[in-house]
Design a protein around this motif. Structure first.
Motif, PDB file in Angstrom:
ATOM      1  N   MET A   1       0.824  -1.174   0.000  1.00  0.00           N
ATOM      2  CA  MET A   1       0.000   0.000   0.000  1.00  0.00           C
ATOM      3  C   MET A   1       0.878   1.252   0.000  1.00  0.00           C
ATOM      4  N   VAL A   2       0.469   2.260  -0.769  1.00  0.00           N
ATOM      5  CA  VAL A   2       1.246   3.483  -0.923  1.00  0.00           C
ATOM      6  C   VAL A   2       0.854   4.466   0.164  1.00  0.00           C
ATOM      7  N   ASP A   3       1.876   4.981   0.833  1.00  0.00           N
ATOM      8  CA  ASP A   3       1.650   5.973   1.877  1.00  0.00           C
ATOM      9  C   ASP A   3       1.482   7.340   1.220  1.00  0.00           C
ATOM     10  N   LYS A   4       0.313   7.976   1.409  1.00  0.00           N
ATOM     11  CA  LYS A   4       0.013   9.255   0.758  1.00  0.00           C
ATOM     12  C   LYS A   4       0.952  10.363   1.238  1.00  0.00           C
ATOM     13  N   ASN A   5       1.351  10.311   2.483  1.00  0.00           N
ATOM     14  CA  ASN A   5       2.271  11.328   3.002  1.00  0.00           C
ATOM     15  C   ASN A   5       3.631  11.242   2.309  1.00  0.00           C
ATOM     16  N   GLU A   6       4.077  10.004   2.104  1.00  0.00           N
ATOM     17  CA  GLU A   6       5.371   9.816   1.442  1.00  0.00           C
ATOM     18  C   GLU A   6       5.292  10.258  -0.028  1.00  0.00           C
ATOM     19  N   VAL A   7       4.186   9.980  -0.684  1.00  0.00           N
ATOM     20  CA  VAL A   7       3.996  10.416  -2.072  1.00  0.00           C
ATOM     21  C   VAL A   7       4.009  11.946  -2.136  1.00  0.00           C
ATOM     22  N   ALA A   8       3.367  12.600  -1.171  1.00  0.00           N
ATOM     23  CA  ALA A   8       3.342  14.065  -1.142  1.00  0.00           C
ATOM     24  C   ALA A   8       4.742  14.625  -0.944  1.00  0.00           C
ATOM     25  N   ILE A   9       5.520  13.965  -0.081  1.00  0.00           N
ATOM     26  CA  ILE A   9       6.897  14.417   0.152  1.00  0.00           C
ATOM     27  C   ILE A   9       7.730  14.239  -1.117  1.00  0.00           C
ATOM     28  N   VAL A  10       7.571  13.100  -1.789  1.00  0.00           N
ATOM     29  CA  VAL A  10       8.310  12.854  -3.032  1.00  0.00           C
ATOM     30  C   VAL A  10       7.948  13.916  -4.067  1.00  0.00           C
ATOM     31  N   LYS A  11       6.670  14.250  -4.184  1.00  0.00           N
ATOM     32  CA  LYS A  11       6.242  15.282  -5.144  1.00  0.00           C
ATOM     33  C   LYS A  11       6.812  16.645  -4.767  1.00  0.00           C
ATOM     34  N   LEU A  12       6.791  16.977  -3.468  1.00  0.00           N
ATOM     35  CA  LEU A  12       7.325  18.256  -3.010  1.00  0.00           C
ATOM     36  C   LEU A  12       8.819  18.350  -3.303  1.00  0.00           C
ATOM     37  N   VAL A  13       9.562  17.320  -2.901  1.00  0.00           N
ATOM     38  CA  VAL A  13      11.015  17.330  -3.118  1.00  0.00           C
ATOM     39  C   VAL A  13      11.317  17.341  -4.618  1.00  0.00           C
ATOM     40  N   GLY A  14      10.588  16.562  -5.391  1.00  0.00           N
ATOM     41  CA  GLY A  14      10.801  16.541  -6.838  1.00  0.00           C
ATOM     42  C   GLY A  14      10.534  17.894  -7.472  1.00  0.00           C
ATOM     43  N   GLY A  15       9.455  18.555  -7.033  1.00  0.00           N
ATOM     44  CA  GLY A  15       9.147  19.889  -7.556  1.00  0.00           C
ATOM     45  C   GLY A  15      10.214  20.901  -7.192  1.00  0.00           C
ATOM     46  N   ARG A  16      10.717  20.793  -5.962  1.00  0.00           N
ATOM     47  CA  ARG A  16      11.790  21.698  -5.532  1.00  0.00           C
ATOM     48  C   ARG A  16      13.079  21.405  -6.309  1.00  0.00           C
ATOM     49  N   MET A  17      13.312  20.152  -6.616  1.00  0.00           N
ATOM     50  CA  MET A  17      14.504  19.815  -7.415  1.00  0.00           C
ATOM     51  C   MET A  17      14.383  20.431  -8.817  1.00  0.00           C
ATOM     52  N   ARG A  18      13.180  20.375  -9.380  1.00  0.00           N
ATOM     53  CA  ARG A  18      12.959  20.993 -10.706  1.00  0.00           C
ATOM     54  C   ARG A  18      13.193  22.496 -10.626  1.00  0.00           C
ATOM     55  N   GLU A  19      12.628  23.156  -9.596  1.00  0.00           N
ATOM     56  CA  GLU A  19      12.814  24.599  -9.428  1.00  0.00           C
ATOM     57  C   GLU A  19      14.301  24.947  -9.294  1.00  0.00           C
ATOM     58  N   ALA A  20      15.015  24.152  -8.496  1.00  0.00           N
ATOM     59  CA  ALA A  20      16.442  24.410  -8.290  1.00  0.00           C
ATOM     60  C   ALA A  20      17.216  24.213  -9.602  1.00  0.00           C
ATOM     61  N   ARG A  21      16.848  23.180 -10.358  1.00  0.00           N
ATOM     62  CA  ARG A  21      17.508  22.954 -11.655  1.00  0.00           C
ATOM     63  C   ARG A  21      17.267  24.140 -12.579  1.00  0.00           C
ATOM     64  N   GLU A  22      16.034  24.640 -12.598  1.00  0.00           N
ATOM     65  CA  GLU A  22      15.701  25.778 -13.455  1.00  0.00           C
ATOM     66  C   GLU A  22      16.411  27.044 -12.993  1.00  0.00           C
TER      67      GLU A  22
END
Length: 185
Positions: A1-22
Motif C-alpha cells: 500500500m502506498v503511503d500518501k504522506n510519502e507520495v506528497a513528500i516525493v512530489k514536493l522534493v521533486g518539484g523543488r529539485m525541478r525549481e532548483a535545476r531551473e
C-alpha cells in the motif's frame, strides 16, 4: 500500500529539485548527468510520478549540484540559499542590476533628448541654404535694378557677407547630405 504522506513528500522534493535545476538554468539532460542518474528517472522524480520513494543520497547530491539548501528541497524553507555569503552576494548582484537598469534608463532618456535636439537642429539648418539662396537671388535682382549698388556705402560689404553666408549654407547642406540624421522613433 502506498503511503500518501510519502507520495506528497516525493512530489514536493521533486518539484523543488525541478525549481532548483531551473534556477541553475540546467537542462534535464545536464542535471541528470551531473546527478549521475538517468534522464527519464530525473524527469519522473521532478514531477513525482511513478516514484515509490526518493533516495536521500539523490536529494543530498541535488543540494550540492544545484547549490541549494536541504531545507529548501524538503520544503522546510522557501529560502534556497546554502550560505549567508551566497545570499548576500545574490542580493548585492540584484542591487547592482537594479542600479544598472536605472542608469540605462537615464541614459536612454538623455539619448532620446539629444536625438530630438539634433533632429530639431537638422531641420533648422536644413532650411537655411534655400533661404540664403533666395536672399542671394533677391540681392542680384536688386543689383540689376540699381547699377550704382556697388558704390553705395556698405554695398560691397553686404555682398561679401551674403556670399559667405551662401558658402556656409552650401557646406551645411553637403554635411546634412553626407551625414543624414534619422528621425526619432
Amino acid at each position: 500500500m502506498v503511503d500518501k504522506n510519502e507520495v506528497a513528500i516525493v512530489k514536493l522534493v521533486g518539484g523543488r529539485m525541478r525549481e532548483a535545476r531551473e534556477l541553475c538554468k540546467l537542462t534535464v539532460y545536464e542535471a541528470a548527468d551531473r546527478l549521475g542518474i538517468p534522464k527519464p528517472l530525473l524527469e519522473k522524480l521532478e514531477v513525482g510520478f511513478d516514484v515509490p520513494s526518493l533516495p536521500l543520497k539523490w536529494v543530498r547530491q541535488a543540494s550540492r549540484v544545484y547549490d541549494v539548501s536541504l531545507d529548501y528541497l524538503f520544503g522546510y524553507s522557501d529560502d534556497w540559499e546554502v550560505a549567508e555569503e551566497t545570499k548576500q552576494g545574490r542580493e548585492i548582484g540584484a542591487w547592482i542590476h537594479q542600479q544598472q537598469s536605472n542608469l540605462f534608463s537615464r541614459w536612454a532618456v538623455r539619448q532620446l533628448q539629444l536625438e530630438r535636439q539634433v533632429e530639431a537642429m537638422t531641420k533648422a539648418v536644413g532650411v537655411l541654404p534655400d533661404e540664403i539662396e533666395a536672399i542671394v537671388e533677391a540681392l542680384n535682382t536688386f543689383r540689376g535694378m540699381n547699377p550704382d549698388f556697388d558704390k553705395l556705402p556698405a554695398g560691397s560689404m553686404l555682398q561679401h557677407r551674403i556670399k559667405r553666408a551662401n558658402e556656409k549654407a552650401q557646406a551645411a547642406r553637403r554635411a546634412l547630405i553626407r551625414h543624414p540624421v534619422p528621425a526619432c522613433k
